[in-house]
Design an enzyme around this catalytic site. Structure first.
Site, PDB file in Angstrom:
ATOM      1  N   ASP A   1       0.844  -1.197   0.000  1.00 24.03           N
ATOM      2  CA  ASP A   1       0.000   0.000   0.000  1.00 24.03           C
ATOM      3  C   ASP A   1       0.879   1.247   0.000  1.00 24.03           C
ATOM      4  OD1 ASP A   1      -2.195  -1.536   0.055  1.00 24.03           O
ATOM      5  OD2 ASP A   1      -3.030  -0.775   1.923  1.00 24.03           O
TER       6      ASP A   1
ATOM      7  N   VAL B   1      -6.671  37.501  21.148  1.00 21.30           N
ATOM      8  CA  VAL B   1      -7.251  36.801  20.003  1.00 21.30           C
ATOM      9  C   VAL B   1      -8.711  37.202  19.861  1.00 21.30           C
ATOM     10  CG1 VAL B   1      -7.762  34.553  18.984  1.00 21.30           C
ATOM     11  CG2 VAL B   1      -5.658  34.867  20.319  1.00 21.30           C
TER      12      VAL B   1
ATOM     13  N   ALA C   1      -1.029  34.951 -13.601  1.00 23.50           N
ATOM     14  CA  ALA C   1      -1.881  35.238 -12.448  1.00 23.50           C
ATOM     15  C   ALA C   1      -2.238  33.933 -11.746  1.00 23.50           C
ATOM     16  CB  ALA C   1      -3.137  35.969 -12.899  1.00 23.50           C
TER      17      ALA C   1
ATOM     18  N   ASP D   1      -5.272  28.717 -15.157  1.00 24.14           N
ATOM     19  CA  ASP D   1      -4.245  29.078 -14.187  1.00 24.14           C
ATOM     20  C   ASP D   1      -2.856  28.679 -14.688  1.00 24.14           C
ATOM     21  OD1 ASP D   1      -3.397  29.863 -11.388  1.00 24.14           O
ATOM     22  OD2 ASP D   1      -2.796  27.767 -11.376  1.00 24.14           O
TER      23      ASP D   1
ATOM     24  N   HIS E   1      -3.024  29.700  -0.622  1.00 25.99           N
ATOM     25  CA  HIS E   1      -1.585  29.624  -0.431  1.00 25.99           C
ATOM     26  C   HIS E   1      -1.119  28.176  -0.391  1.00 25.99           C
ATOM     27  CE1 HIS E   1      -1.893  33.786   1.680  1.00 25.99           C
ATOM     28  NE2 HIS E   1      -1.745  33.912   0.372  1.00 25.99           N
TER      29      HIS E   1
END
Length: 1100
Positions: A217, A785, A263, A258, A759
């Site tokens: 596997d 926070v 870009a 893309d 990202h």
């Protein structure tokens, strides 16, 4: 997006083809079945399927298939078919994800004992790779992180057999097995590195007593950004979607767009029937919008995740928007649908250009948008955003659906609450931004007081003086810089000089404008490096004045001539950024390098990080817009246009320093911080890749050490563990200044399948990498926070006011910045000025996505097979002419193409070619002979015959009048041909005209003239020049395409003679090529062919 999972079959194929080890290792045999193939086809391709016992399992990125009962072992082909048919296209629950089984991998069954199973895993980290090994494997292995032995391998190193034996195989008792496994792992790691794998897990690896080594596997990921390095070894790689989410053709279409664009265009479909659709600019912003939608209860209705960024063109944005709109208008929703067109404040993307593409798509889908009851909410800012919002408002008034448009005066995610009905929609927004701050005459010379620091300690702007020896690194091989004393020193001061790699004139001008508005004495850009041109100087503006910046072909020359430059801003492409960065680090003067390019392979980035650590260099990026320090330096396009710099008060230092992954969100942070405090002291976007050169903690410790910084802001994100370094620094007291921290990507836990955000590093591989876990840890460590990104500004303001109250920050009076003139080109694009064009054209237009010939796209010219005649009709006459007219033009070109080597034009071309001149010079030499005596008869014939015909002159009167004037009738006469020996070219053209032209009155008139002239002399026939001239007048006057005035104008401006010039170019080029092919030498005319006529006596 870098690390991407691949099919098990793909991974085994890569290892089969590249594993350089054969001692007992069996190549993986497998067959892949899906609904696109039949069982008979599969057996024909892999005959062993009918003769061996088999194993079958889904190949769809499903973990722990054995535990889930999704594997069948030791069965024959009939049993495999039965097992697959029971499950194919059926829903299966795996964790939170529900998906259909559609793809299966079938392999030979390898009989073995449990004790012959082992576990091997290799994965990448920031500073190297980790190899895990456990002497037991299989479905019951349990927690491998606890059980497995671990061997860390530094970047650019490879483990030896001895390293493997002593570090991983101590629990393997059989010596022969130990040796085989050691050799296998060494060879496997070579494949892992050479093929840019980022993760590889084999469980189980079976090593039999007979000496066989079998990989049963496999789960694997590869670095997709390394495609340009590995394409020959990889071949074509198909990246499957995570289980539970189908691969849609629309996603593949956007991925293809893309791949062909500089870009970034991303699309993931989460729920085709969802009510909430997004079209967000920016990788970081796209995550925050998804977070906010989920926070407000819209997770179940969120239809897609995606982003467009990196300055896509109008056409690319149109294609992206059209895809989104086609998806959202397929199924109706009882409550209607919502489209959120959002984004932060762009750094360099022309908002108006992208919005024009979106508007084009909206208009195309207007009827469907109305039918599906779509409401649109828009929030955007950045370069030329005013025009973009104006266009969007204008189209919104005509679409017939609600369109609400907001700019930077509105919080970035406020439109989400409006779209979901959680907050009221304001009737009118208050626009705070101005387009530009112009410099009035004389303003530059006025001495303005230097802006004071906003906090009490005003050391900003003074160049730091510190001992280089004290700041040197202590030989650390780690890529991180957090322990370095040198890195705790300022990266930028008011005297920092940079070298820019790449011909990025717009970015350099932006840096110089920032310098000027910050009142720097000299530009921060010392030089540029561009290997593709020779050394020269480039002109830039400095306020109202101009400065020259040297551009060097060689980096070595730039460094030697500008020894004080210590920052490199690297705009090199992803293919050359690595080499140029390594070269820059060879120069000790360079202390900081910003790498802008996105898509650099992770192995290359990690090598750069290691080298940078050894050379005491701080790297910002890759995949970054850079950073900004008011009063000192801005990297490239950071901070956006001048209006945003002024609005966010980036021209003078504040008290808040931030660090972010996202470049687009760094600009939004500039805006938020300016609204809720006294502004930014420094800000850095470390970049969206998994292994940025410097990390959050590197910059936060530097800010901690800077007395001008009073409070910190951290914008982290899902994926990676760098935020935990900040937690440790808060806990152990290395960071004592108040820090406001938020990690974006909280929505990830609400999706049933894994989502790779914009990202490359924005994907959680473990629970502790989720945004929720990191936000909780930061809060527990003492960070401030907020509840959500929406509350970030309020928390910043609360902390800031507390620091003002306790005297840590003492606000100062604002001093207006010097004004900076706007570039003419940008002012014109914004519509602020106008100027008459230098010249006009109606022929062609190359400005858009496609070249236009008289308004017709070049693709249509080719599709409709217009031919050269059709092209001439567009370029010469700005209209489509009938087919017969185009065919006639082509006939003219054919018959005028050449007339032998003896005519003056061909002769000149030949002489020039034999003199060694180039094609263009030789062609021009021949063309310059065309005039009244050679080639000019077409125009003259058309003019003479048409004038006579128009005044009603009888053909005999015309001939007699020309004789009285002593003028030749142009287009009449031939040296060889006659009425009895006709010119076949003229005959063919005449027949064509009779058959296809609607009327030929001038031709008929010319033929009557021919009857008169040939009665006097048989060779005074209507020649090729004459018939083309008169026929063209007939075409212009009688085709119905031109007015009489237009027809006359085309005759007078030399159009007909243009046919001769264009046609004869073909022949002249032929003669040139012929002489070069025959290798003819310099031509010298023989003297016996020249009559020398000299005076009989020399005149004294």
């Amino acid at each position: 997006m870098s690390a991407r999972a691949i099919w098990e079959a793909t991974g085994k194929d890569l290892i089969n083809r590249n594993l350089n080890y054969s001692n007992g290792v069996a190549k993986c045999r497998f067959a892949v079945y899906d609904q696109s193939v039949s069982w008979s086809q599969l057996v024909q391709q892999e005959p062993w399927l009918e003769t061996e016992k088999l194993v079958v399992k889904p190949d769809q990125l499903i973990k722990r298939r054995g535990k889930l009962g999704l594997i069948k072992v030791n069965v024959d082909l009939n049993q495999v078919q039965e097992w697959v048919n029971e499950r194919i296209d059926k829903d299966v629950q795996v964790g939170k994800a529900t998906g259909k089984l559609r793809r299966f991998i079938i392999e030979p069954f390898i009989a073995h004992k449990d004790e012959e199973e082992a576990y091997v895993c290799v994965y990448s980290e920031r500073n190297g790779d980790v190899i895990l090994f456990h002497h037991q494997g299989g479905v019951d292995i349990g927690d491998v992180d606890e059980k497995a032995l671990r061997l860390s391998v530094e970047i650019d190193n490879k483990p030896s057999r001895e390293d493997i034996l002593s570090g991983l195989l101590v629990n393997v008792t059989d010596d022969a097995k130990k040796e085989r496994v050691a050799d296998y792992i060494v060879a496997l790691y070579d494949v892992y590195v050479d093929l840019h794998f980022t993760y590889m897990e084999i469980n189980p690896l079976v090593v039999t007593a007979e000496g066989g080594v079998f990989m049963l596997d496999l789960a694997a990921k590869i670095d997709a950004t390394a495609d340009f390095l590995c394409r020959t070894k990889w071949g074509s790689i198909e990246y499957p979607p995570p289980f539970g989410r189908d691969a849609y053709p629309e996603e593949a279409y956007i991925a293809d767009l893309d791949s062909k664009s500089g870009a970034s265009l991303k699309l993931t479909i989460l729920n085709r029937a969802g009510r909430i659709w997004t079209m967000v600019a920016g990788g970081g912003a796209s995550v925050i919008y998804s977070d906010t939608i989920c926070d407000l209860g819209g997770a179940a209705e969120l239809a897609n995740y995606g982003e467009y960024s990196g300055a896509p063109s109008e056409q690319q944005t149109y294609e992206y928007a059209k895809t989104i709109l086609s998806l959202m208008t397929q199924d109706k929703h009882p409550d209607g649908k919502v489209l959120i067109i959002g984004g932060g404040i762009a750094n360099f993307t022309n908002v108006a250009a992208t919005f024009k593409g979106i508007v084009k798509a909206l208009l195309q889908y207007q009827t469907k948008l109305v039918d599906h009851k779509v409401s649109i909410f828009v929030r955007r800012a950045g370069p030329n955003y005013q025009e973009g919002l104006r266009v969007m408002r204008e189209v919104g008034a005509n679409l017939g659906i609600p369109v609400h448009v907001f700019g930077p005066e509105t919080h970035m995610t406020a439109v989400v609450g409006m779209a979901l009905g959680k907050r009221p929609i304001p009737s009118e927004s208050v626009v705070e931004f101005s387009t530009a701050n112009f410099l009035l005459p004389g303003g530059q010379e006025d001495e303005m007081p230097r802006a004071r620091a906003v906090s009490q300690d005003s050391g900003v702007g003074n160049r730091a003086s510190w001992d280089e020896k004290e700041g040197s690194r202590q030989g650390s091989s780690a890529a991180g810089a957090s322990s370095s004393l040198a890195f705790l020193k300022p990266l930028f001061t008011s005297e920092t000089k940079s070298i820019v790699w790449g011909m990025q004139t717009r970015a350099v001008q932006s840096m110089l404008d920032f310098d000027f508005v910050c009142r720097r004495k000299e530009p921060s850009v010392a030089a540029m490096v561009y290997p593709f041109t020779g050394d020269h100087k480039q002109k830039f503006y400095w306020g109202h004045g101009e400065v020259f910046i040297s551009v060097y072909k060689s980096m070595d020359d730039a460094m030697k001539k500008h020894p004080t430059a210590d920052v490199m801003v690297n705009f090199a492409s992803l293919r050359s950024a690595y080499d140029s960065t390594v070269e820059a680090m060879n120069y000790p003067q360079i202390r900081t390098i910003a790498i802008i390019a996105e898509g650099i392979p992770e192995n290359s980035t990690r090598k750069l990080n290691k080298l940078a650590a050894s050379k005491n260099v701080a790297i910002i990026g890759p995949a970054t817009v850079g950073g900004i320090k008011p009063g000192c330096l801005k990297i490239g396009n950071t901070g956006g246009m001048m209006d945003n710099i002024l609005h966010s008060k980036l021209y003078r230092p504040g008290s808040v320093a931030y660090v972010s992954r996202s470049g687009g969100m760094s600009n939004e942070l500039n805006n938020i911080i300016a609204h809720h405090s006294n502004g930014v002291c420094e800000g850095v976007a470390i970049g969206g890749d998994r292994y940025p050169g410097t990390t959050f903690i590197d910059h936060l410790l530097r800010y901690q050490n800077d007395p001008e910084v009073k409070m910190l802001v951290l914008l982290g994100e899902v994926g990676g563990v760098e935020e935990y370094d900040v937690c440790r620094a808060l806990t152990d007291g290395r960071i004592t200044k108040p820090i406001i921290a938020w990690c974006i990507g909280t929505c990830a836990s609400m999706f049933s399948s894994e989502v790779q955000f914009g990202h490359a590093g924005a994907c959680a591989n473990a629970e502790r990498e989720t945004a929720l876990a990191k936000n909780k840890a930061l809060a527990e460590a003492g960070g401030h926070v907020p509840q959500s990104f929406d509350d970030l500004g309020e928390v910043i303001e609360k902390v800031y006011k507390q620091l003002v109250q306790d005297g840590t920050i003492v606000p100062r009076e604002e001093v207006p910045p010097p004004t900076v003139p706007m570039d003419y080109s940008w002012a014109r694009e914004l519509g602020l000025i106008r100027k008459p064009a230098s010249f006009m054209t109606s022929v062609s237009d190359e400005r858009g996505q496609e070249l236009l010939y008289a308004g017709m796209p070049i693709s249509e010219v080719l599709k409709q097979n217009l031919g050269i005649g059709g092209v001439i009709s567009l370029l010469w006459f700005q209209r489509r002419l009938p087919v017969y007219a185009c065919k006639f033009i082509e006939m003219c070109l054919m018959v005028t193409a050449d007339h032998g080597p003896a005519v003056s034009g061909a002769h000149n071309t030949i002489v020039c070619a034999r003199a060694g001149k180039d094609l263009v010079s030789s062609l021009v030499s021949g063309l310059l002979t065309i005039g009244d005596r050679f080639g000019g008869a077409l125009d003259a014939a058309a003019r003479q015959f048409s004038e006579a015909y128009d005044i009603g002159q009888h053909p005999m009167e015309f001939v007699n009048s020309m004789r009285k004037k002593g003028e030749l009738i142009m287009g009449v006469g031939h040296r060889v041909k006659s009425i009895n020996n006709p010119d076949m070219r003229v005959t063919i053209i005449k027949e064509f005209l009779r058959e296809h032209f609607p009327a030929t009155p001038l031709l008929d008139y010319a033929l009557e003239v021919e009857k008169i002239t040939t009665s006097k002399k048989p060779n005074l026939i209507l020649n090729v020049d004459g018939i083309i001239g008169v026929a063209f007048v007939d075409l212009l006057r009688n085709s119905g395409c031109f007015t009489r005035e237009e027809a006359q104008e085309y005759v007078e401006i030399g159009t007909i003679n243009g046919l001769f010039v264009l046609g004869r170019c073909t022949g002249f080029i032929g003669h040139y090529l012929d002489q070069r092919r025959l290798k003819q030498g310099l031509y010298r005319h023989p003297w016996d062919d020249i009559s020398y006529i000299l005076p009989e006596k020399y005149a004294e």
